[in-house]
Design a protein around this motif. Structure first.
Motif, short mmCIF file in Angstrom:
data_model
loop_
_atom_site.label_atom_id
_atom_site.label_comp_id
_atom_site.label_asym_id
_atom_site.label_seq_id
_atom_site.Cartn_x
_atom_site.Cartn_y
_atom_site.Cartn_z
N SER A 96 0.85 -1.19 0.00
CA SER A 96 0.00 0.00 0.00
C SER A 96 0.89 1.24 0.00
O SER A 96 2.07 1.17 0.40
N ASP A 146 0.90 3.63 2.05
CA ASP A 146 1.37 3.86 3.42
C ASP A 146 2.53 2.95 3.77
O ASP A 146 3.48 3.37 4.47
N GLU A 147 2.49 1.72 3.29
CA GLU A 147 3.58 0.77 3.59
C GLU A 147 4.87 1.19 2.89
O GLU A 147 5.96 1.13 3.48
N GLU A 154 6.22 4.28 4.68
CA GLU A 154 6.80 3.96 5.99
C GLU A 154 8.22 3.44 5.84
O GLU A 154 9.13 3.88 6.56
#
Length: 241
Positions: free
Chosen positions: A174, A176-177, A180
């Motif tokens: 994703s 977000d992954e 991060e």
């Protein structure tokens, strides 16, 4: 430093496939990005001729840590440079898995490449089991620490984060992954100016969303780099980012 699109042809490519490199060079709109194509070693010399004057550069897919010697089937960094390469991919997950390469061996290869003047594209990434176990950051931190000598700089090194489970599968983490991991890696780099690439099923359809993420400085592209239309679309997206 400009963003970077690197194409890894892996064990694909015969002389006829140089037509794709010619097509990419002929239609490339010269965006403010760097482009490196990494074909099989058999095509490096010929591709360097095909792409001469285009602004694109050539890379190898691996090198031995020794400068020469009794290493049947291997290729040295000096040989890659002599054939026309300016970059080399090291520590790709397929080398780590298929050939049992350790991060310490990758670091030795990095030093050898630097000694020859090659820019290294050092690959790191977790398996699906490691991600499911919540160990992603621990895994990539360890690979980075032991694969990358501490005197790495933005001028001699690029780091590519490639989650192993996303390579060639059509699956991607994703946004977000990805964000991060890239934010975490930026804080671990010996030189924060080192470019961080994302790799793993990058294609024109998802390139814009990936390149819009913070700390993503480009992409290491596999299958999509074999076709001028696909790789050209990714390069264009990187130029828009």
């Amino acid at each position: 430093m400009p963003r970077l699109a690197a194409g890894n042809w892996k064990m694909h490519g015969l002389s006829d496939d140089l037509a794709e490199a010619r097509a990419l060079a002929a239609t490339w709109p010269d965006p403010p990005v760097d482009v490196v194509l990494c074909p099989p070693a058999t095509l490096i010399a010929r591709m360097s001729v095909v792409l001469a004057g285009s602004g694109m550069r050539i890379g190898g897919q691996d090198c031995h840590a020794a400068t020469s010697g009794a290493h049947t089937g291997d290729i040295s960094a000096a040989m890659l440079a002599d054939a026309g390469a300016s970059h080399v991919i090291l520590g790709h997950s397929e080398r780590r898995a298929d050939h049992g390469e350790t991060s310490a061996q990758v670091a030795d290869k990095v030093r050898a490449a630097w000694d020859t003047g090659l820019t290294t594209i050092v690959c790191i990434g977790e398996t699906e089991a490691e991600r499911n176990a919540g160990a992603t950051l621990e895994v990539v931190a360890g690979q980075l620490e032991h694969s990358l000598p501490r005197n790495a700089t933005a001028s001699n090194t690029v780091v590519a984060y490639e989650p192993v489970w996303a390579i060639g599968t059509g699956r991607t983490p994703s946004p977000d992954e990805i964000a991060e991991v890239h934010a975490f890696l930026r804080g671990q780099l010996p030189d924060p100016g080192i470019r961080l690439l994302y790799g793993g099923s990058v294609k024109p359809a998802n390139a814009d969303s990936i390149f819009a993420l913070p700390e993503v400085d480009g992409a290491l592209v596999g299958g999509a780099s074999l076709k001028a239309a696909d790789f050209g679309g990714i390069i264009a997206a990187l130029g828009r980012a």
